[in-house]
Structures are given as structure tokens and as C-alpha cells.
Scaffold this motif. Sequence first.
Motif, short mmCIF file in Angstrom:
data_model
loop_
_atom_site.label_atom_id
_atom_site.label_comp_id
_atom_site.label_asym_id
_atom_site.label_seq_id
_atom_site.Cartn_x
_atom_site.Cartn_y
_atom_site.Cartn_z
N GLN A 4 0.86 -1.17 0.00
CA GLN A 4 0.00 0.00 0.00
C GLN A 4 0.90 1.22 0.00
OE1 GLN A 4 -3.35 0.17 -0.08
NE2 GLN A 4 -3.48 2.37 0.17
N ILE A 5 0.59 2.21 -0.83
CA ILE A 5 1.37 3.44 -0.86
C ILE A 5 0.52 4.55 -0.24
CG2 ILE A 5 2.57 5.12 -2.31
CD1 ILE A 5 2.76 2.95 -4.47
N ASP A 6 0.96 5.02 0.92
CA ASP A 6 0.25 6.09 1.61
C ASP A 6 1.10 7.34 1.79
OD1 ASP A 6 -2.23 4.73 2.11
OD2 ASP A 6 -1.16 3.54 3.62
N ASP A 7 2.41 7.19 1.67
CA ASP A 7 3.33 8.31 1.86
C ASP A 7 3.21 9.30 0.71
OD1 ASP A 7 5.82 9.47 3.22
OD2 ASP A 7 6.48 9.19 1.14
N LEU A 8 3.03 10.57 1.04
CA LEU A 8 2.84 11.62 0.03
C LEU A 8 4.00 11.69 -0.96
CD1 LEU A 8 0.77 13.88 -0.68
CD2 LEU A 8 2.26 15.43 0.56
N ASN A 9 5.22 11.52 -0.47
CA ASN A 9 6.39 11.57 -1.36
C ASN A 9 6.39 10.41 -2.35
OD1 ASN A 9 7.58 13.94 -0.29
ND2 ASN A 9 8.31 12.74 1.46
N GLU A 10 6.01 9.21 -1.90
CA GLU A 10 5.93 8.06 -2.81
C GLU A 10 4.80 8.24 -3.83
OE1 GLU A 10 6.63 3.95 -1.39
OE2 GLU A 10 6.59 4.90 0.59
N ILE A 11 3.67 8.76 -3.38
CA ILE A 11 2.55 9.03 -4.30
C ILE A 11 3.00 10.00 -5.38
CG2 ILE A 11 0.28 10.14 -4.46
CD1 ILE A 11 -0.25 8.91 -1.62
N TYR A 12 3.69 11.04 -4.96
CA TYR A 12 4.21 12.04 -5.89
C TYR A 12 5.17 11.41 -6.90
CZ TYR A 12 6.64 16.24 -7.51
OH TYR A 12 7.20 17.22 -8.28
N GLN A 13 6.05 10.52 -6.43
CA GLN A 13 7.01 9.85 -7.31
C GLN A 13 6.29 8.99 -8.35
OE1 GLN A 13 9.65 7.77 -4.65
NE2 GLN A 13 10.66 9.65 -3.98
N VAL A 14 5.26 8.28 -7.95
CA VAL A 14 4.51 7.45 -8.91
C VAL A 14 3.81 8.35 -9.94
CG1 VAL A 14 2.61 5.80 -9.21
CG2 VAL A 14 4.19 5.54 -7.28
N LEU A 15 3.22 9.43 -9.48
CA LEU A 15 2.58 10.36 -10.42
C LEU A 15 3.59 10.91 -11.42
CD1 LEU A 15 0.20 12.21 -7.95
CD2 LEU A 15 -0.50 10.82 -9.91
N ASN A 16 4.81 11.15 -10.98
CA ASN A 16 5.84 11.70 -11.86
C ASN A 16 6.24 10.76 -12.99
OD1 ASN A 16 6.76 14.41 -11.56
ND2 ASN A 16 7.33 13.88 -9.48
N ARG A 33 2.85 20.78 -3.13
CA ARG A 33 2.97 22.11 -2.53
C ARG A 33 2.19 22.14 -1.22
NH1 ARG A 33 -0.17 26.67 -5.17
NH2 ARG A 33 0.36 25.57 -7.07
N ASP A 34 2.82 22.63 -0.17
CA ASP A 34 2.17 22.78 1.14
C ASP A 34 1.49 21.49 1.60
OD1 ASP A 34 2.93 25.48 1.14
OD2 ASP A 34 1.10 26.07 0.06
N GLY A 35 2.17 20.37 1.41
CA GLY A 35 1.64 19.09 1.87
C GLY A 35 0.48 18.55 1.05
N ILE A 59 -6.43 20.31 -10.17
CA ILE A 59 -7.06 19.37 -9.24
C ILE A 59 -6.23 19.35 -7.96
CG2 ILE A 59 -7.74 16.98 -8.80
CD1 ILE A 59 -7.72 16.61 -11.90
N VAL A 60 -6.83 19.73 -6.87
CA VAL A 60 -6.18 19.61 -5.57
C VAL A 60 -6.73 18.34 -4.93
CG1 VAL A 60 -5.83 20.67 -3.30
CG2 VAL A 60 -5.97 22.12 -5.35
N LEU A 61 -5.83 17.38 -4.72
CA LEU A 61 -6.28 16.09 -4.17
C LEU A 61 -6.55 16.20 -2.68
CD1 LEU A 61 -3.96 13.55 -6.01
CD2 LEU A 61 -6.32 14.17 -6.54
N ASP A 62 -7.74 15.76 -2.28
CA ASP A 62 -8.09 15.70 -0.86
C ASP A 62 -7.55 14.42 -0.24
OD1 ASP A 62 -9.60 18.08 -1.03
OD2 ASP A 62 -11.32 16.95 -1.80
#
Length: 157
Positions: free
Chosen positions: A7-19, A46-48, A141-144
Motif C-alpha cells: 500500500q502506498i500512503d506516503d505523500l512523497n511516494e505518491i508524488y514519485q509514482v505520479l511523476n 505544494r504545502d503538503g 485538481i487539488v487532491l483531498d
Amino acid sequence: MEIVNYQIDDLNEIYQVLNVSEILYLAVNREGYPHMYSVLFGVEKRDGQIILYFMDDKKNEKEKALEKNPQVAIRTEVVYEYYEYPETALSSSYECVYGHGTCTLANNEFSHAMDLILLHYGFEGYWVDPVVRETKNIYKIVLDEAAGKRHVKTPQK
């Protein structure tokens, strides 16, 4: 071979996958049913928060649907390899991200959004014809909420 799901919950990992994802699948509520669109996109953290940008034609069904209901769901995926799962099936190593948020018109962020979209696809610094501003909308899109899955093949011990 062992298959491991994470499971990927870490914001940095999510960002890396999106990239590394190539296409953003966007679910927009249209006349009572979700309608799926695939769009090219840019992403920033940006800003968490994860913020996605995409460009689209002005005056179309997607624009009307988003004006009525700006709540959207997203999904991306990256397949790294396909392989045989011994004597049973075929599988793949992949990562995906899914989530939901609010999609708003962001034409005032046109240059920033285009820079991110072009960077995402390897065209950093590419010249954009000013006429594009006249014919296209920029959406933000700002993800909630966002999460993901990672399915990988690991060597047997």
C-alpha cells in the motif's frame, strides 16, 4: 518468485509514482454517471498537497460537467514488466495512484501549469504559442485524498 503488494500512503511516494505515470484518468460526474477521460497532466507537491494540472478545449462537455460538479476521482498506473506466475497465470509489476479532489478552472495559472505539463513529458522550456491561451482551459485538481498500490516481483530466496 514471490509477489509482494504494498500500500502506498506516503505523500512523497505518491508524488514519485505520479511523476512517472503517463496518463491521468479522470472521473467526472456527468448526468448522474461518472464519465472517464484520459488527459495529459503536470504534477506538483505544494504545502503538503498534491496538485495536478491538465489542459483541455474550451466549451466542451467536460467543462460543463466540471462547472456543475467539480468533485473528481483520478487514477494513474505504470506497468514495469509482465511475467509468468509459475504454472498459474501471467502478471505484472506495477504501481498505481488513485484519489479524489476538487477540479477548478485555473487559467490564471496558465504559464505555471504549462511548464509543469511540458516538464512531465520531457519538453521543459518548450515554446507555447500564445493562441493556445485563447482556445484552451487550464484545470487544477487539488487532491483531498490519494493512495496507491505497488505490486512487485521479488526473487525467491
